[in-house]
Design a protein around this motif. Structure first.
Motif, PDB file in Angstrom:
ATOM      1  N   CYS A 180      10.674   5.487   4.800  1.00  0.00           N
ATOM      2  CA  CYS A 180       9.268   5.768   5.111  1.00  0.00           C
ATOM      3  C   CYS A 180       9.190   7.168   5.702  1.00  0.00           C
ATOM      4  CB  CYS A 180       8.672   4.729   6.053  1.00  0.00           C
ATOM      5  SG  CYS A 180       9.507   4.589   7.643  1.00  0.00           S
ATOM      6  N   ASP A 181       7.979   7.697   5.790  1.00  0.00           N
ATOM      7  CA  ASP A 181       7.844   9.026   6.383  1.00  0.00           C
ATOM      8  C   ASP A 181       7.839   8.903   7.910  1.00  0.00           C
ATOM      9  OD1 ASP A 181       5.219   8.353   7.225  1.00  0.00           O
ATOM     10  OD2 ASP A 181       4.280   9.421   5.557  1.00  0.00           O
ATOM     11  N   LEU A 182       7.673  10.012   8.594  1.00  0.00           N
ATOM     12  CA  LEU A 182       7.743   9.997  10.059  1.00  0.00           C
ATOM     13  C   LEU A 182       6.604   9.208  10.713  1.00  0.00           C
ATOM     14  CD1 LEU A 182       8.960  13.637  10.812  1.00  0.00           C
ATOM     15  CD2 LEU A 182      10.267  11.507  10.989  1.00  0.00           C
ATOM     16  N   ASN A 183       5.536   8.944   9.967  1.00  0.00           N
ATOM     17  CA  ASN A 183       4.431   8.127  10.471  1.00  0.00           C
ATOM     18  C   ASN A 183       4.612   6.653  10.128  1.00  0.00           C
ATOM     19  OD1 ASN A 183       2.961  10.342  11.546  1.00  0.00           O
ATOM     20  ND2 ASN A 183       2.300  10.853   9.469  1.00  0.00           N
ATOM     21  N   GLY A 184       5.715   6.316   9.448  1.00  0.00           N
ATOM     22  CA  GLY A 184       5.971   4.930   9.057  1.00  0.00           C
ATOM     23  C   GLY A 184       5.338   4.550   7.734  1.00  0.00           C
ATOM     24  N   ALA A 185       4.677   5.503   7.060  1.00  0.00           N
ATOM     25  CA  ALA A 185       4.000   5.202   5.787  1.00  0.00           C
ATOM     26  C   ALA A 185       5.002   5.167   4.637  1.00  0.00           C
ATOM     27  CB  ALA A 185       2.919   6.238   5.511  1.00  0.00           C
ATOM     28  N   SER A 186       4.769   4.229   3.742  1.00  0.00           N
ATOM     29  CA  SER A 186       5.622   4.128   2.554  1.00  0.00           C
ATOM     30  C   SER A 186       4.778   3.903   1.296  1.00  0.00           C
ATOM     31  CB  SER A 186       6.638   2.997   2.721  1.00  0.00           C
ATOM     32  OG  SER A 186       5.968   1.769   2.928  1.00  0.00           O
ATOM     33  N   ASN A 187       3.539   4.374   1.317  1.00  0.00           N
ATOM     34  CA  ASN A 187       2.672   4.188   0.150  1.00  0.00           C
ATOM     35  C   ASN A 187       3.181   4.949  -1.074  1.00  0.00           C
ATOM     36  OD1 ASN A 187       2.077   6.587   1.420  1.00  0.00           O
ATOM     37  ND2 ASN A 187      -0.122   6.465   1.027  1.00  0.00           N
ATOM     38  N   TRP A 188       4.117   5.868  -0.881  1.00  0.00           N
ATOM     39  CA  TRP A 188       4.735   6.598  -1.985  1.00  0.00           C
ATOM     40  C   TRP A 188       5.486   5.685  -2.940  1.00  0.00           C
ATOM     41  CZ3 TRP A 188       9.923   5.765  -1.654  1.00  0.00           C
ATOM     42  CH2 TRP A 188      10.435   5.448  -0.396  1.00  0.00           C
ATOM     43  N   ILE A 189       5.856   4.488  -2.494  1.00  0.00           N
ATOM     44  CA  ILE A 189       6.618   3.599  -3.383  1.00  0.00           C
ATOM     45  C   ILE A 189       5.811   3.164  -4.594  1.00  0.00           C
ATOM     46  CG2 ILE A 189       8.094   2.782  -1.505  1.00  0.00           C
ATOM     47  CD1 ILE A 189       6.579   0.163  -1.529  1.00  0.00           C
ATOM     48  N   PHE A 190       4.486   3.246  -4.515  1.00  0.00           N
ATOM     49  CA  PHE A 190       3.647   2.809  -5.619  1.00  0.00           C
ATOM     50  C   PHE A 190       3.469   3.881  -6.698  1.00  0.00           C
ATOM     51  CE2 PHE A 190       2.313   0.459  -1.825  1.00  0.00           C
ATOM     52  CZ  PHE A 190       2.699  -0.801  -2.234  1.00  0.00           C
ATOM     53  N   LYS A 191       3.757   5.136  -6.369  1.00  0.00           N
ATOM     54  CA  LYS A 191       3.582   6.225  -7.336  1.00  0.00           C
ATOM     55  C   LYS A 191       4.453   6.053  -8.574  1.00  0.00           C
ATOM     56  CE  LYS A 191       2.395   9.864  -4.040  1.00  0.00           C
ATOM     57  NZ  LYS A 191       2.857  11.150  -3.474  1.00  0.00           N
ATOM     58  N   SER A 192       5.688   5.637  -8.382  1.00  0.00           N
ATOM     59  CA  SER A 192       6.614   5.509  -9.511  1.00  0.00           C
ATOM     60  C   SER A 192       6.814   4.061  -9.947  1.00  0.00           C
ATOM     61  CB  SER A 192       7.965   6.138  -9.157  1.00  0.00           C
ATOM     62  OG  SER A 192       8.428   5.638  -7.920  1.00  0.00           O
ATOM     63  N   SER A 193       6.121   3.152  -9.315  1.00  0.00           N
ATOM     64  CA  SER A 193       6.225   1.735  -9.657  1.00  0.00           C
ATOM     65  C   SER A 193       5.599   1.487 -11.035  1.00  0.00           C
ATOM     66  CB  SER A 193       5.502   0.915  -8.587  1.00  0.00           C
ATOM     67  OG  SER A 193       5.475  -0.437  -8.928  1.00  0.00           O
ATOM     68  N   ASP A 194       6.209   0.628 -11.795  1.00  0.00           N
ATOM     69  CA  ASP A 194       5.654   0.231 -13.088  1.00  0.00           C
ATOM     70  C   ASP A 194       5.832  -1.281 -13.246  1.00  0.00           C
ATOM     71  OD1 ASP A 194       8.232  -0.375 -14.545  1.00  0.00           O
ATOM     72  OD2 ASP A 194       8.569   1.757 -14.138  1.00  0.00           O
ATOM     73  N   GLU A 195       5.322  -1.825 -14.317  1.00  0.00           N
ATOM     74  CA  GLU A 195       5.349  -3.276 -14.523  1.00  0.00           C
ATOM     75  C   GLU A 195       6.776  -3.832 -14.478  1.00  0.00           C
ATOM     76  OE1 GLU A 195       4.206  -6.347 -18.067  1.00  0.00           O
ATOM     77  OE2 GLU A 195       2.762  -4.739 -17.645  1.00  0.00           O
ATOM     78  N   THR A 196       7.733  -3.140 -15.090  1.00  0.00           N
ATOM     79  CA  THR A 196       9.096  -3.665 -15.126  1.00  0.00           C
ATOM     80  C   THR A 196       9.793  -3.548 -13.768  1.00  0.00           C
ATOM     81  OG1 THR A 196       9.936  -1.569 -16.013  1.00  0.00           O
ATOM     82  CG2 THR A 196       9.416  -3.304 -17.604  1.00  0.00           C
ATOM     83  N   SER A 197       9.539  -2.464 -13.036  1.00  0.00           N
ATOM     84  CA  SER A 197      10.163  -2.353 -11.704  1.00  0.00           C
ATOM     85  C   SER A 197       9.560  -3.378 -10.753  1.00  0.00           C
ATOM     86  CB  SER A 197      10.032  -0.936 -11.142  1.00  0.00           C
ATOM     87  OG  SER A 197       8.695  -0.588 -10.884  1.00  0.00           O
ATOM     88  N   ARG A 198       8.252  -3.632 -10.880  1.00  0.00           N
ATOM     89  CA  ARG A 198       7.630  -4.664 -10.039  1.00  0.00           C
ATOM     90  C   ARG A 198       8.178  -6.045 -10.388  1.00  0.00           C
ATOM     91  NH1 ARG A 198       3.343  -1.178 -10.944  1.00  0.00           N
ATOM     92  NH2 ARG A 198       2.535  -2.448 -12.658  1.00  0.00           N
ATOM     93  N   ALA A 199       8.386  -6.312 -11.674  1.00  0.00           N
ATOM     94  CA  ALA A 199       8.949  -7.607 -12.089  1.00  0.00           C
ATOM     95  C   ALA A 199      10.353  -7.786 -11.512  1.00  0.00           C
ATOM     96  CB  ALA A 199       8.973  -7.714 -13.613  1.00  0.00           C
ATOM     97  N   TRP A 200      11.160  -6.713 -11.517  1.00  0.00           N
ATOM     98  CA  TRP A 200      12.500  -6.767 -10.927  1.00  0.00           C
ATOM     99  C   TRP A 200      12.402  -7.102  -9.440  1.00  0.00           C
ATOM    100  CZ3 TRP A 200      14.593  -3.756  -6.988  1.00  0.00           C
ATOM    101  CH2 TRP A 200      15.964  -3.900  -6.779  1.00  0.00           C
ATOM    102  N   ALA A 201      11.497  -6.422  -8.738  1.00  0.00           N
ATOM    103  CA  ALA A 201      11.349  -6.627  -7.292  1.00  0.00           C
ATOM    104  C   ALA A 201      10.872  -8.045  -6.975  1.00  0.00           C
ATOM    105  CB  ALA A 201      10.399  -5.597  -6.702  1.00  0.00           C
ATOM    106  N   VAL A 202       9.959  -8.572  -7.774  1.00  0.00           N
ATOM    107  CA  VAL A 202       9.485  -9.945  -7.566  1.00  0.00           C
ATOM    108  C   VAL A 202      10.618 -10.933  -7.817  1.00  0.00           C
ATOM    109  CG1 VAL A 202       7.924 -11.739  -8.434  1.00  0.00           C
ATOM    110  CG2 VAL A 202       7.051  -9.435  -8.014  1.00  0.00           C
ATOM    111  N   GLU A 203      11.389 -10.695  -8.874  1.00  0.00           N
ATOM    112  CA  GLU A 203      12.530 -11.564  -9.173  1.00  0.00           C
ATOM    113  C   GLU A 203      13.528 -11.566  -8.019  1.00  0.00           C
ATOM    114  OE1 GLU A 203      16.400 -11.303 -12.067  1.00  0.00           O
ATOM    115  OE2 GLU A 203      14.470 -10.784 -12.963  1.00  0.00           O
TER     116      GLU A 203
END
Length: 189
Positions: A17-40
């Motif tokens: 995460c950044d110095l403010n604790g934010a991690s919204n950057w993880i959604f920029k490169s997320s796609d359907e297959t990476s989300r499916a992997w993470a859910v699995e």
């Protein structure tokens, strides 16, 4: 004995995460297959563990959330680690769910993890925050690392591997690239 798996998104330069604790950057490169992997990977857990700050943030969000991560995040039992005392029923007053029924672990980290590992069931998955993860890693408690490496340089932020004081050999057991640029690595001790 069940294993402890760590599941984290990490920038290419090693920050969760950044110095403010934010991690919204993880959604920029997320796609359907990476989300499916993470859910699995999420469904592999018999217990989700995290530090108190992460727990408070997530408990305020997940009970009302929808989408593919909502079911595992709300259905899988939780344990929250704290040194300051905590009552999980205060996070969602009046709603009985896996968040309000979370087990509170407020003793020695190694002893608490070893108790959880000795219980029967599916693996334990640690999901955050950065300080909690650093402590798990530094104590040598993580058996398997699931790292989603994002194609991004943050420059500054909170790392999770900076508490390691001894060389630790890991075995790469899976590497998977996704269309959005995320590369998932799975390592075992």
């Amino acid at each position: 004995m069940r294993k402890l798996m760590m599941k984290m998104s990490v920038s290419l330069d090693g920050f969760v995460c950044d110095l403010n604790g934010a991690s919204n950057w993880i959604f920029k490169s997320s796609d359907e297959t990476s989300r499916a992997w993470a859910v699995e990977k999420s469904w592999e857990a018999g217990l989700i563990i995290m530090g108190r700050k992460s727990f408070e943030m997530m408990a305020a969000y997940w009970p009302e959330a929808s989408g593919p991560f909502a079911a595992p995040m709300n259905e899988i039992p939780k344990a929250v680690f704290t040194q300051k005392g905590f009552d999980p029923r205060n996070v969602s007053a009046g709603i009985e769910n896996s968040w309000t029924q979370a087990q509170v672990c407020d003793g020695d980290l190694v002893e608490e993890i070893m108790k959880l590992k000795s219980q029967p069931g599916k693996p334990i998955t640690a999901i955050g925050g950065a300080g909690f993860m650093r402590n798990l890693i530094a104590a040598g408690l993580v058996d398997e690392y699931h790292l989603a490496i994002h194609p991004l340089l943050l420059g500054t932020g909170f790392p999770i591997f900076n508490g390691v004081t001894a060389e630790t050999d890991l075995k790469l057991v899976e590497a998977k690239a996704f269309p959005g640029g995320i590369v998932a690595h799975t390592y075992q001790k």
